[in-house]
Scaffold this motif. Structure first.
Motif, PDB file in Angstrom:
ATOM      1  N   ALA A 185       0.871  -0.651  -0.077  1.00  0.00           N
ATOM      2  CA  ALA A 185      -0.076  -0.051  -0.091  1.00  0.00           C
ATOM      3  C   ALA A 185       0.944   1.245   0.143  1.00  0.00           C
ATOM      4  N   THR A 190      -1.212   3.786  -1.434  1.00  0.00           N
ATOM      5  CA  THR A 190      -2.625   3.892  -1.027  1.00  0.00           C
ATOM      6  C   THR A 190      -2.987   3.702  -0.107  1.00  0.00           C
ATOM      7  N   LYS A 191      -4.176   4.215   1.453  1.00  0.00           N
ATOM      8  CA  LYS A 191      -3.695   4.140   2.411  1.00  0.00           C
ATOM      9  C   LYS A 191      -3.272   2.518   2.880  1.00  0.00           C
TER      10      LYS A 191
END
Length: 208
Positions: A185, A190-191
């Motif tokens: 991630a 991305t989170k």
């Protein structure tokens, strides 16, 4: 110290299968707040014999701080995956740093000389640091071996908890899935999911 974690110890009913010679208890991660900054440190790397700092060891994309030791059966169980994990991600600008903070009087197997021997035998692709004063473990609110902390490129905590679901006695194969998912991630921008499970293992052997 980071966060306001709790020190929770629960008896391990299956530990006789792992270590018949000692009575131990299972200790989970304190699960400090996500977003906490990484405390700086300077420690000796038992392999090179040099003093190294977090600033020189951190990765451009992510940094994995691992509190491990030599004697703990939970660390021994995951050692093969630790090496695979690091070898898979080092080329992606992810840094790995292993730290042993155990009291060597209580656990002579965890001495710096033995740490150097284990690092060579297992071909650790990361530095293995000795936290003699235990100040670094306390600064990170580390509780057990193994205990994992993953920091993003800004050295803010993105993940803390277990390597994966595998334990010495549950027959689940090692995968490193939890940390791999967090690292992927971060690398993809991305989170990282905040749903994270604590690591569990032997308690850090604090000095009396």
């Amino acid at each position: 110290m980071l966060g306001t974690g709790f020190n929770k110890v629960v008896f391990c009913p299956n530990l006789a299968q792992v270590n018949q010679n000692k009575k131990m208890s299972l200790t989970p991660s304190n699960m400090i707040p996500l977003g906490s900054p990484a405390p700086d440190f300077t420690l000796i790397d038992v392999v090179s014999g040099q003093l190294v700092s977090l600033n020189t060891l951190k990765g451009a994309e992510a940094t994995v701080i691992m509190f491990i030791c030599n004697h703990c059966p939970y660390v021994k169980h995951i050692n093969p995956e630790l090496t695979r994990l690091a070898n898979n991600y080092l080329a992606k600008d992810v840094s790995f740093v292993a730290i042993s903070s155990n009291d060597v009087i209580a656990e002579p197997e965890d001495s710096p000389a033995n740490m150097k021997k284990v690092a060579a035998e297992l071909k650790y692709p990361f530095p293995y640091l000795f936290d003699e004063t235990q100040r670094v473990a306390k600064a990170y609110d580390a509780a057990c071996t193994p205990d994992f902390f993953v920091f993003d490129k800004n050295m803010l905590l993105a993940y803390r908890g277990q390597l994966d679901d595998s334990r010495p006695s549950n027959n689940i194969p090692l995968s490193g899935n939890d940390i791999r998912t967090a690292l992927d991630a971060l690398l993809n921008g991305t989170k990282v999911s905040p749903r994270q499970r604590p690591s569990i293992g032997c308690n850090i052997k604090w000095k009396k």
